[in-house]
Design a protein around this motif. Structure first.
Motif, PDB file in Angstrom:
ATOM      1  N   THR A  17       0.853  -1.183   0.000  1.00  0.00           N
ATOM      2  CA  THR A  17       0.000   0.000   0.000  1.00  0.00           C
ATOM      3  C   THR A  17       0.891   1.234   0.000  1.00  0.00           C
ATOM      4  O   THR A  17       1.836   1.317   0.781  1.00  0.00           O
ATOM      5  N   THR A  19       1.505   4.687   1.028  1.00  0.00           N
ATOM      6  CA  THR A  19       0.976   5.605   2.036  1.00  0.00           C
ATOM      7  C   THR A  19       1.546   7.006   1.850  1.00  0.00           C
ATOM      8  O   THR A  19       2.507   7.223   1.106  1.00  0.00           O
ATOM      9  N   GLU A  20       0.918   7.928   2.594  1.00  0.00           N
ATOM     10  CA  GLU A  20       1.423   9.303   2.605  1.00  0.00           C
ATOM     11  C   GLU A  20       2.876   9.340   3.098  1.00  0.00           C
ATOM     12  O   GLU A  20       3.701  10.091   2.585  1.00  0.00           O
ATOM     13  N   ILE A  90      -2.411   8.158  -3.162  1.00  0.00           N
ATOM     14  CA  ILE A  90      -2.081   7.787  -1.788  1.00  0.00           C
ATOM     15  C   ILE A  90      -3.197   6.877  -1.263  1.00  0.00           C
ATOM     16  O   ILE A  90      -4.373   7.218  -1.362  1.00  0.00           O
ATOM     17  N   GLY A  91      -2.837   5.726  -0.752  1.00  0.00           N
ATOM     18  CA  GLY A  91      -3.807   4.753  -0.272  1.00  0.00           C
ATOM     19  C   GLY A  91      -4.006   3.590  -1.233  1.00  0.00           C
ATOM     20  O   GLY A  91      -4.552   2.559  -0.833  1.00  0.00           O
TER      21      GLY A  91
END
Lengths: 139, 139, 139, 139
Positions: A17, A19-20, A90-91
């Motif tokens: 994943t 992520t930020e 993002i995500g």
């Protein structure tokens, strides 16, 4: 793996994943502070309607599969082509995949199809890699 | 920059010393824990006689030049080819350079020669990029 | 601490070795990729003969003393003046010090002398801070 | 830029969304673990009703503008005053701005107004900077 353990058609993958925190750290290491990645206000007005991950971050997961799984530790990266087909937000959870296309045993080289998909199965990055694998006297 | 501000022959660059911290953080974000990058003991016995940086880390500095300088903020990455020519060792200072090769004004696309040199001027990465630049109605 | 626990003349400090990793991460978070901090080749030709840490990194250790020790958790930062007197090199060990100069009890404000020294006792940063401390009903 | 390329009234800016990852990494580098920044439970009961970014993180973006844009690479930081006017919350997008107020050409010094705004245009940090710029014989 050694060259004699690899055959055309073999595949491997790596999923993560995005992520930020990944985007912040990738920007921090590379210096790529493109507002498309780091400025939520500017990115919202941009062509993707929000922040996206660096294309080279997604592409780097290909390197991860090559180095960690197929051919695995000891692999030397010779070349990589990359087409950035879709944004990764993002995500998103992406999966980098490689498939052995061709063996060049004499030179211990392997040519692989390499691509990255998002969680809905759409290709976000596509390309080919050429790598050299360790000799038989190596691990 | 907008497409009408870019011309063949224009160049830009970005330099950075590749530190141990960069390699550790790049590994942490990408998951590429190839011992060649992170295991000093194994790397010393390997083909380069010591730890080297991820090829994709050096390649990512090309993305930095494209996004930050030429064409600059708003650039959309379409494709990149990469040849990994020489290892980058921890402590090396690399310079990513881009030079505009061709303008495709109708599609707002730009083709650039892209490469990375080390502190002695040797090419460590070579390739080409294709990018799309913001329209005239954008910043 | 609460305002009634603080008196003029009280001091506190925080020490840390400034490593290459700190400089890389500070650049990564702030976007300040000044070659003086991140490009060993350029920095060697620069006025300090080598890479130095970001001035604001050293200054931030003052914030650390204020927030962690004196007045401690709950402190609200109102203002800070900073003079950057000397460079901090990678590997230097710096100590941020604060000393209470004045109490403004009615407004729960405290004025402090704030400075940072290197391992040889030379001031590298100097200035003053104004902070507000938690009320008596708070921890 | 060189001193003769800078004039009163010139401006520059740098924008970034302040993420949780930024706050975590800034705390990690500086040691400022004020619960206002890192403890969501304590911060919710605090004066701002939730976690806020370190004031010095927002202030550091001023350093980024000075070092990267105006005056740009080679700039030497001499002093900075800072008033912390409003909290920056995780997820806020801030813009650091600088404007040249005064030139001191003989000493190659520049005085600038410096401030940071949030996404609604409110000033969160305000102050002034004094910097020295590279001589004409430098890049």
């Amino acid at each position: 793996m050694r060259i004699d353990q690899i055959a055309a058609g073999m595949t491997a993958e790596f999923s993560k994943t995005v992520t930020e925190a990944d985007v912040v750290m990738f920007a921090g290491v590379t210096g790529d502070f493109n507002p498309a990645h780091l400025d939520a206000v500017a990115a919202e007005k941009g062509p993707f309607g929000g922040r996206i991950a660096h294309g080279m971050l997604s592409a780097s997961f290909i390197s991860t599969v090559l180095a960690m799984r197929l051919p695995g530790p000891g692999t030397i990266y010779l070349s990589q082509s990359l087409k950035f087909l879709r944004p990764v937000r993002i995500g998103d959870t992406v999966t980098a995949r490689v498939e052995v296309l061709e063996m060049m045993a004499a030179k211990r080289r392997v040519r692989l199809a390499t691509w990255v998909e998002n969680q809905t199965g759409e290709k976000v990055v596509d390309g080919e890699a050429l790598v050299m694998v360790p000799g038989q006297d190596r691990q």
